[in-house]
Scaffold this motif. Sequence first.
Motif, short mmCIF file in Angstrom:
data_model
loop_
_atom_site.label_atom_id
_atom_site.label_comp_id
_atom_site.label_asym_id
_atom_site.label_seq_id
_atom_site.Cartn_x
_atom_site.Cartn_y
_atom_site.Cartn_z
N GLY A 200 0.80 -1.21 0.00
CA GLY A 200 0.00 0.00 0.00
C GLY A 200 0.84 1.27 0.00
O GLY A 200 0.52 2.25 -0.68
N LEU A 201 1.93 1.26 0.75
CA LEU A 201 2.81 2.42 0.76
C LEU A 201 3.44 2.64 -0.61
O LEU A 201 3.56 3.78 -1.08
N ALA A 202 3.85 1.54 -1.25
CA ALA A 202 4.43 1.66 -2.59
C ALA A 202 3.39 2.17 -3.59
O ALA A 202 3.69 3.01 -4.45
N PHE A 203 2.15 1.67 -3.47
CA PHE A 203 1.07 2.12 -4.35
C PHE A 203 0.81 3.61 -4.17
O PHE A 203 0.67 4.36 -5.14
N TRP A 204 0.76 4.06 -2.92
CA TRP A 204 0.49 5.47 -2.64
C TRP A 204 1.62 6.34 -3.16
O TRP A 204 1.39 7.39 -3.75
N GLU A 205 2.86 5.90 -2.95
CA GLU A 205 4.00 6.67 -3.42
C GLU A 205 3.95 6.83 -4.95
O GLU A 205 4.16 7.92 -5.48
N LYS A 206 3.66 5.75 -5.63
CA LYS A 206 3.63 5.77 -7.09
C LYS A 206 2.48 6.61 -7.61
O LYS A 206 2.59 7.26 -8.66
N ASN A 207 1.36 6.60 -6.90
CA ASN A 207 0.13 7.23 -7.40
C ASN A 207 -0.31 8.43 -6.57
O ASN A 207 -1.49 8.79 -6.56
N ALA A 208 0.64 9.07 -5.90
CA ALA A 208 0.29 10.18 -5.01
C ALA A 208 -0.46 11.29 -5.74
O ALA A 208 -1.44 11.85 -5.22
N ALA A 209 -0.03 11.61 -6.96
CA ALA A 209 -0.69 12.70 -7.70
C ALA A 209 -2.13 12.34 -8.05
O ALA A 209 -3.04 13.16 -7.91
N SER A 210 -2.35 11.11 -8.50
CA SER A 210 -3.72 10.69 -8.87
C SER A 210 -4.61 10.62 -7.64
O SER A 210 -5.80 10.98 -7.69
N LEU A 211 -4.08 10.14 -6.51
CA LEU A 211 -4.87 10.06 -5.28
C LEU A 211 -5.24 11.47 -4.80
O LEU A 211 -6.38 11.71 -4.38
#
Length: 382
Positions: A134-145
């Motif tokens: 989840g942390l990796a997902f958030w880091e990668k997609n921070a702008a979209s989130l």
Amino acid sequence: MTLALLPPPCRLLFQTRLLSLTLALGAFSLHSHAGEAHKPVKAAPASQHKKNTRAANKPGKPLGERPEILRFAAELAKEQGWDEASQKRVESQLAQALSLPLVQRLIMPAAAGTAKDWAAYRARFVEPRRLQAGLAFWEKNAASLAKAEAQFGVPAELIAGLIGVETFYGQITGGFRVIDALATLAFDFPSGRSDRSPFFRSELAEFFKLCRREGLDPLKIKGSFAGALGWPQFMPGSWNRYAIDFDGDGHVDLINNQADAIGSVANYLAQHGWKPGQPTHYSLAMPVETSARASLLAPDIKPSFTLAQLQALGAQPSEAALEHTGLLAVVELQNGEAAPTYWLGTENFYALTRYNWSSYYAFAVIDLGRTLANLRKDQSGR
């Protein structure tokens, strides 16, 4: 199980083995199918997951050119205004679809009498490997989130939590050909439970419409045993109604495009009543009197009580809850042999359950997302 995602799509959900088989077969949320309670059940051991995965890959019996298949293709082509060649193509693709006994078994309700335990349920999702992913997902997609939160008012942590619960951040999206799963449940729905074949015929039609619009091969797309697709596990009908092209590339892709998955989850929740800035739940003290408790729990997770009604029945909302202006639901989480815990669910808590009709599911999404947000905060403070 999500996910989907029917009226509201996600979920009139089935009491399936969705979460017990999540680790191998893909989370399943019958988006837009909210009405039947989904009961969390004990997770199957890893050996059983492997067995089910192998069984999912075994060939079933081709549907062939059965009269109901030909009739379905003709009705779909007429409804959509497709030419004869398109109708024949649907007939040919359905003739190659397999009727899978495993799908028939998995759609059956879980065995009755399984004790619910919130702590055990939560531990399947808020655990080190999923948190790391989840942390990796958030880091990668921070702008979209961040963009989704700004546009739809749905917190980034809840979007991240939901995708994590549904598919372990894309690691578990299902190993069944969607055409096989949907065709099995549309034309060979098992006896022994309420017949949902009309729903699955509708989803099968939505699947063909989706594939035609996005240029996908219906014989190659894979998903859950109930036909849910992609990172957010939308049912085809939910994809067609609520999925959006969030990165502006001209296509809606929930299977490979994480930005589209993020935006579509946020849009789905917004379309199902999400209120920006409102909490999902509050604490409360329940009354001791048995009949009052029964009255408070009767509506289940649907917000039905004003603060005055809650207090008249002996409930004591928290200070924060006393500031709430809408209706509230009394939500029970069972804890195995220990006493249950109780919460007040808001309209936003109810919106989360449109993805999956389960208070356990909603709290798992909330807790996973909150834990991720706290971990990111801790990391940024170092």
